[in-house]
Write an enzyme that holds these catalytic residues in place. Structure first.
Site, short mmCIF file in Angstrom:
data_model
loop_
_atom_site.label_atom_id
_atom_site.label_comp_id
_atom_site.label_asym_id
_atom_site.label_seq_id
_atom_site.Cartn_x
_atom_site.Cartn_y
_atom_site.Cartn_z
N ASP A 92 0.86 -1.17 0.00
CA ASP A 92 0.00 0.00 0.00
C ASP A 92 0.90 1.23 0.00
OD1 ASP A 92 -2.87 1.11 1.98
OD2 ASP A 92 -2.27 1.46 -0.09
N SER A 93 0.31 2.37 -0.40
CA SER A 93 1.14 3.56 -0.67
C SER A 93 1.40 4.41 0.56
CB SER A 93 0.42 4.43 -1.72
OG SER A 93 -0.97 4.50 -1.41
N ASP A 266 -8.11 -7.63 0.71
CA ASP A 266 -7.19 -7.81 1.83
C ASP A 266 -7.93 -7.47 3.11
OD1 ASP A 266 -6.81 -4.63 1.43
OD2 ASP A 266 -6.23 -5.25 3.46
N CYS A 304 -12.33 -28.82 8.02
CA CYS A 304 -11.13 -28.04 7.73
C CYS A 304 -9.90 -28.93 7.81
CB CYS A 304 -11.02 -26.88 8.72
SG CYS A 304 -9.58 -25.81 8.43
N CYS A 306 -6.71 -27.77 8.11
CA CYS A 306 -5.55 -27.02 8.62
C CYS A 306 -4.97 -27.74 9.83
CB CYS A 306 -5.96 -25.59 9.00
SG CYS A 306 -6.60 -25.40 10.66
N CYS A 309 -7.12 -27.81 13.03
CA CYS A 309 -8.31 -28.68 13.00
C CYS A 309 -7.94 -30.15 12.89
CB CYS A 309 -9.21 -28.28 11.84
SG CYS A 309 -9.92 -26.64 12.08
N HIS A 335 -5.55 -21.27 11.20
CA HIS A 335 -6.89 -21.76 10.83
C HIS A 335 -7.65 -20.70 10.04
CE1 HIS A 335 -10.95 -23.25 10.82
NE2 HIS A 335 -11.30 -22.06 11.29
C1 LIG Z 1 -9.89 -1.79 6.62
N1 LIG Z 1 -10.51 -0.90 5.68
C2 LIG Z 1 -9.79 -0.26 4.74
N2 LIG Z 1 -8.46 -0.44 4.56
C3 LIG Z 1 -8.12 0.43 3.56
C4 LIG Z 1 -6.85 0.70 2.99
C5 LIG Z 1 -5.62 -0.04 3.51
C6 LIG Z 1 -5.51 -1.45 2.95
C7 LIG Z 1 -4.25 -2.09 3.50
C8 LIG Z 1 -3.16 -2.27 2.69
C9 LIG Z 1 -1.97 -2.83 3.21
C10 LIG Z 1 -1.90 -3.20 4.54
C11 LIG Z 1 -0.65 -3.81 5.08
F1 LIG Z 1 -0.52 -3.47 6.37
F2 LIG Z 1 -0.68 -5.11 4.95
F3 LIG Z 1 0.37 -3.38 4.40
C12 LIG Z 1 -2.99 -3.03 5.37
C13 LIG Z 1 -4.18 -2.46 4.84
C14 LIG Z 1 -6.78 1.70 1.99
N3 LIG Z 1 -5.55 2.02 1.42
C15 LIG Z 1 -5.49 3.04 0.49
N4 LIG Z 1 -4.31 3.36 -0.05
N5 LIG Z 1 -6.58 3.73 0.09
C16 LIG Z 1 -7.81 3.44 0.58
O1 LIG Z 1 -8.82 4.13 0.19
C17 LIG Z 1 -7.94 2.39 1.58
C18 LIG Z 1 -9.21 2.08 2.12
C19 LIG Z 1 -9.28 1.10 3.12
N6 LIG Z 1 -10.32 0.64 3.87
ZN LIG Z 2 -8.92 -25.28 10.53
#
Ligand SMILES: CNc1nc2c(CCc3ccc(C(F)(F)F)cc3)c3[nH]c(N)nc(=O)c3cc2[nH]1
Ligand SMILES: [Zn+2]
Length: 372
Positions: A92-93, A266, A304, A306, A309, A335
């Site tokens: 993510d950015s 994710d 399951c 895993c 389980c 799990h």
């Molecule tokens: C939980 N809800 C939610 N998560 C959101 C996320 C994060 C997603 C993310 C990516 C990487 C990781 C890491 F920790 F594994 F790296 C954790 C979470 C968003 N990210 C961006 N850039 N714009 C969005 O508009 C946005 C909206 C989001 N609603």
């Molecule tokens: Zn399991």
């Protein structure tokens, strides 16, 4: 040397199944991507994450720029080598995490300055710096630098934020440059307002990306509002490119999102809730710390395969959670991630067989109310 490409193999209504080809391996879609925030999927070894069926992991610009820094990871050979995961990684950015984790933030057209939630040190993120960090990490799928507005927000605020994110999307594209085998995904914003969502999608398509995320959801709007956006928003995006719904979600969120045309998701839920004793199963949720499991010799889920389980009883899992043993979080995380991947495999097979509506009906029928 395979570059980055997406092959659709079947559709069922709005739902699709296919494969994303990358130099580091294939990603079967619809895909669930475990969250590996600080270069680790908490309580799991990378080989265990792979054993659950995951094809790709998530990493985070925000966390890794603060600690151990992107430059250090680059000097050590990149994030794949650093965390011993040689398959695809999406990062993510960082903008979303700044707004949700950092303190003392200043947002301008240029970017965002903030203080680290770890040690208070000052940092800066912009489209250009985010692209540089994600390149240093070596991630295979890079997310454009965007701003995700906090809800509730009025249309004017959402419009202003979305238009800033679209200018940042252009700058992300320009800064990303030409990196064969690596992909840049744009992120659609626009809250729950159809016109703004359409304006955002139009702008992103004009810029041109290798994949498109739907951002700005799973931020407290609730499932009904999220599904009402997903009833139209995926259709605004190119059909031949992957669609990534960020931050989603509970199993029933995932089923509903896939049925509406989402290819990638994710969520921290399976790992985070696993560490607190929450097990997700095909028949609903189990809180293993509940005393009623103390003498129960059955596994979490008979269906399951895993390690939790196959080899342990609910009584054992209850015991190690009450005793706060480390194995407790390991087994329930394993799990939950395994269950999520089984759900994705079931969705992929159902779409390929044109049987998604039967799969969805069975999914809901099996989920008993409350704990089981
Ligand atoms: C939980 N809800 C939610 N998560 C959101 C996320 C994060 C997603 C993310 C990516 C990487 C990781 C890491 F920790 F594994 F790296 C954790 C979470 C968003 N990210 C961006 N850039 N714009 C969005 O508009 C946005 C909206 C989001 N609603
Ligand atoms: Zn399991």
């Amino acid at each position: 040397m395979t570059q980055f490409s997406f092959t659709l193999s079947a559709t069922d209504g709005a739902a699709r199944t296919g494969v994303i080809h990358t130099p580091r391996g294939e990603i079967r879609t619809p895909a669930f991507m475990p969250v590996g925030t600080a270069a680790t999927v908490k309580a799991m070894l990378p080989e265990s994450v792979r054993a659950t069926g995951a094809d790709i992991l998530l990493g985070n610009t925000y966390h890794l720029m603060l600690r151990p820094t992107a430059e250090r990871i680059a000097r050590l050979g990149g994030l794949h080598k650093f965390m011993n995961w040689e398959r695809p990684i999406l990062t993510d950015s960082g903008g979303f995490q700044v707004m949700s984790l950092a303190s003392v933030r200043k947002l301008t057209e240029e970017g965002v300055t903030f203080s680290s939630h770890i040690d208070g040190s000052k940092h800066h993120l912009s489209p250009e710096r985010s692209m540089e960090i994600q390149k240093l990490l070596g991630s295979d799928i890079v997310m454009a630098f965007d701003e995700c507005p906090a809800l509730p927000a009025d249309d004017a605020t959402v419009a202003k934020s979305m238009r800033l994110s679209m200018r940042w999307a252009q700058r992300s594209r320009d800064a990303f440059g030409d990196r064969p085998g690596h992909a840049l995904f744009g992120i659609m914003q626009g809250g729950v307002t159809r016109d703004l969502r359409e304006e955002s999608a139009t702008k992103l398509k004009e810029i041109g990306f290798d994949g498109y995320a739907i951002g700005g959801l799973a931020v407290g709007e609730g499932q009904e509002a999220m599904f009402s956006v997903l009833d139209y928003a995926p259709g605004f995006l190119p059909a031949d490119k992957p669609r990534y719904l960020m931050g989603v979600g509970k199993p029933d969120d995932i089923v509903g999102a896939v049925a509406r045309g989402i290819d990638m998701m994710d969520c921290v839920l399976p790992s985070r809730s696993g560490r607190t004793g929450q097990a997700w199963t095909r028949r609903g949720q189990i809180n293993i710390k509940n005393a009623r499991h103390m003498d129960d010799p059955r596994p979490l889920d008979e269906a399951c395969s895993c390690p939790a389980c196959r080899n342990y009883s609910r009584a054992y899992l209850h015991h190690v959670f009450k005793a706060q043993e480390m194995i407790s979080g390991m087994l329930l995380t394993w799990h939950n991630l395994h269950y999520y991947q089984d759900l994705m495999a079931g969705l992929r097979a159902a779409i390929a067989a044109g049987q998604l509506s039967a799969f969805v009906a069975d999914f809901h029928a099996q989920r008993a109310a409350g704990d089981i």
